[in-house]
Design a protein around this motif. Structure first.
Motif, PDB file in Angstrom:
ATOM      1  N   GLN A   1       0.810  -1.207   0.000  1.00  0.00           N
ATOM      2  CA  GLN A   1       0.000   0.000   0.000  1.00  0.00           C
ATOM      3  C   GLN A   1       0.849   1.265   0.000  1.00  0.00           C
ATOM      4  N   THR A   2       1.961   1.247   0.720  1.00  0.00           N
ATOM      5  CA  THR A   2       2.825   2.429   0.765  1.00  0.00           C
ATOM      6  C   THR A   2       3.410   2.728  -0.605  1.00  0.00           C
ATOM      7  N   LEU A   3       3.811   1.674  -1.313  1.00  0.00           N
ATOM      8  CA  LEU A   3       4.361   1.856  -2.663  1.00  0.00           C
ATOM      9  C   LEU A   3       3.289   2.425  -3.587  1.00  0.00           C
ATOM     10  N   LYS A   4       2.072   1.944  -3.463  1.00  0.00           N
ATOM     11  CA  LYS A   4       0.965   2.443  -4.281  1.00  0.00           C
ATOM     12  C   LYS A   4       0.706   3.924  -3.996  1.00  0.00           C
ATOM     13  N   GLU A   5       0.699   4.283  -2.722  1.00  0.00           N
ATOM     14  CA  GLU A   5       0.458   5.678  -2.358  1.00  0.00           C
ATOM     15  C   GLU A   5       1.599   6.575  -2.841  1.00  0.00           C
ATOM     16  N   TYR A   6       2.807   6.066  -2.808  1.00  0.00           N
ATOM     17  CA  TYR A   6       3.938   6.824  -3.336  1.00  0.00           C
ATOM     18  C   TYR A   6       3.754   7.080  -4.826  1.00  0.00           C
ATOM     19  N   ALA A   7       3.302   6.062  -5.570  1.00  0.00           N
ATOM     20  CA  ALA A   7       3.074   6.217  -7.010  1.00  0.00           C
ATOM     21  C   ALA A   7       1.978   7.252  -7.277  1.00  0.00           C
ATOM     22  N   ILE A   8       0.938   7.238  -6.449  1.00  0.00           N
ATOM     23  CA  ILE A   8      -0.142   8.217  -6.595  1.00  0.00           C
ATOM     24  C   ILE A   8       0.382   9.635  -6.357  1.00  0.00           C
ATOM     25  N   TYR A   9       1.187   9.782  -5.326  1.00  0.00           N
ATOM     26  CA  TYR A   9       1.753  11.087  -5.000  1.00  0.00           C
ATOM     27  C   TYR A   9       2.608  11.626  -6.147  1.00  0.00           C
ATOM     28  N   VAL A  10       3.473  10.784  -6.686  1.00  0.00           N
ATOM     29  CA  VAL A  10       4.355  11.201  -7.780  1.00  0.00           C
ATOM     30  C   VAL A  10       3.536  11.628  -8.992  1.00  0.00           C
ATOM     31  N   LYS A  11       2.480  10.886  -9.288  1.00  0.00           N
ATOM     32  CA  LYS A  11       1.631  11.242 -10.430  1.00  0.00           C
ATOM     33  C   LYS A  11       0.967  12.600 -10.215  1.00  0.00           C
ATOM     34  N   LYS A  12       0.525  12.865  -9.003  1.00  0.00           N
ATOM     35  CA  LYS A  12      -0.095  14.157  -8.706  1.00  0.00           C
ATOM     36  C   LYS A  12       0.902  15.295  -8.927  1.00  0.00           C
ATOM     37  N   VAL A  13       2.115  15.118  -8.461  1.00  0.00           N
ATOM     38  CA  VAL A  13       3.140  16.161  -8.631  1.00  0.00           C
ATOM     39  C   VAL A  13       3.360  16.435 -10.108  1.00  0.00           C
ATOM     40  N   ARG A  14       3.493  15.390 -10.913  1.00  0.00           N
ATOM     41  CA  ARG A  14       3.743  15.571 -12.343  1.00  0.00           C
ATOM     42  C   ARG A  14       2.544  16.225 -13.031  1.00  0.00           C
TER      43      ARG A  14
END
Length: 292
Positions: A162-175
């Motif tokens: 779940q942490t890895l998934k949330e990290y991926a979501i965060y990175v996508k939001k920044v981009r």
């Protein structure tokens, strides 16, 4: 980092990464290990972190290294794809002068890729790909497994951690926000606030907000700079290819012209040879074939 009311400046010598900071705790690292290997270990104390905290080589910092279940796991994070990832592997120094074989943890090399360049979900990168002379069975080999952790890739892996998934979501939001907003500072700040409100990396961002913002700005700027560099290299290579093609065309035209002269000379067509070797005629022919 220095901060003013309307501006955030990031130290350019910043070496750490957000990915590394998120997974530096044993609990989160064990969750990632289980997701990658399909295991279900629960005791985080069985995991031994051996990351070299102050090891920097060629302006690169060791990300995550740990021993689990007799495996030495070396995890790296990359936002830019590079076929030279196998060159980055490191193992700890051992006493090589004993007269008995030293058993060491079996190494595994993984790179978690989340750059904007399209890449396969899983790719194996081999050190031998960089050898100037290829061999079917090289004396030295190193294989790095690259896993794409962008949203939409490796869904099973992201669901299991779940942490890895949330990290991926965060990175996508920044981009996403960086493309539409005036500057990356505002984009990162909006992504952080939105993630906190949505419960994405909430505790981590609440506790480490300032550092997370710094790292995110630095990493985004670094990725953008690398894209510009790659584009410049591509344009340079394309221009070099055009120049080489032009030169090759001139060579071909010159060869064709000399062949015509040779053929007509062999046929003893004196008038045509004389006409073709006339300076004005030769100049016209050279222009036709692009010969300088």
């Amino acid at each position: 980092m220095t901060e003013t009311k309307n501006e955030i400046r990031v130290a350019r010598n910043h070496k750490d990464r957000l990915f590394r900071m998120i997974f530096r705790e044993k609990k989160e690292l064990l969750s990632l290990y289980n997701a990658v290997n399909g295991t279900s270990y629960t005791n985080a104390e069985e995991l031994e972190i051996v990351t070299l905290e102050n090891a920097i080589y060629m302006n690169m910092k060791n990300d995550l290294a740990f021993i689990m279940d007799s495996y030495l796991n070396l995890y790296e994070h990359q936002s830019t794809y590079s076929p030279n990832m196998p060159l980055q592997g490191q193992v700890n120094h051992r006493d090589l002068y004993r007269n008995t074989l030293i058993k060491i943890p079996t190494p595994r090399f993984l790179v978690f890729y989340n750059g904007s360049e399209e890449q396969a979900e899983k790719k194996y990168l081999r050190l031998s790909d960089a050898f100037q002379k290829s061999m079917d069975d090289p004396d030295l080999e190193l294989v790095v497994t690259m896993l794409n952790i962008n949203l939409g890739k490796n869904r099973k892996l992201l669901e299991q951690c779940q942490t890895l998934k949330e990290y991926a979501i965060y990175v996508k939001k920044v981009r996403t926000y960086a493309k539409s907003m005036k500057n990356v500072e505002e984009a990162v700040d909006r992504a952080v606030m939105e993630c906190i409100n949505e419960g994405i990396l909430r505790e981590f961002l609440l506790q480490n907000r300032k550092e997370a913002v710094e790292m995110s700005i630095f990493e985004y700027d670094k990725e953008k700079e690398e894209k510009k560099l790659r584009k410049a290299e591509y344009e340079y290579g394309r221009e070099q290819g055009r120049e080489e093609g032009r030169i090759e065309g001139q060579r071909s035209g010159r060869t064709h012209l000399l062949t015509l002269i040779s053929q007509m000379s062999a046929g003893e067509d004196a008038d045509k040879v004389t006409q073709l070797t006339d300076p004005e005629v030769l100049e016209a022919m050279m222009k036709k074939y692009g010969i300088e």
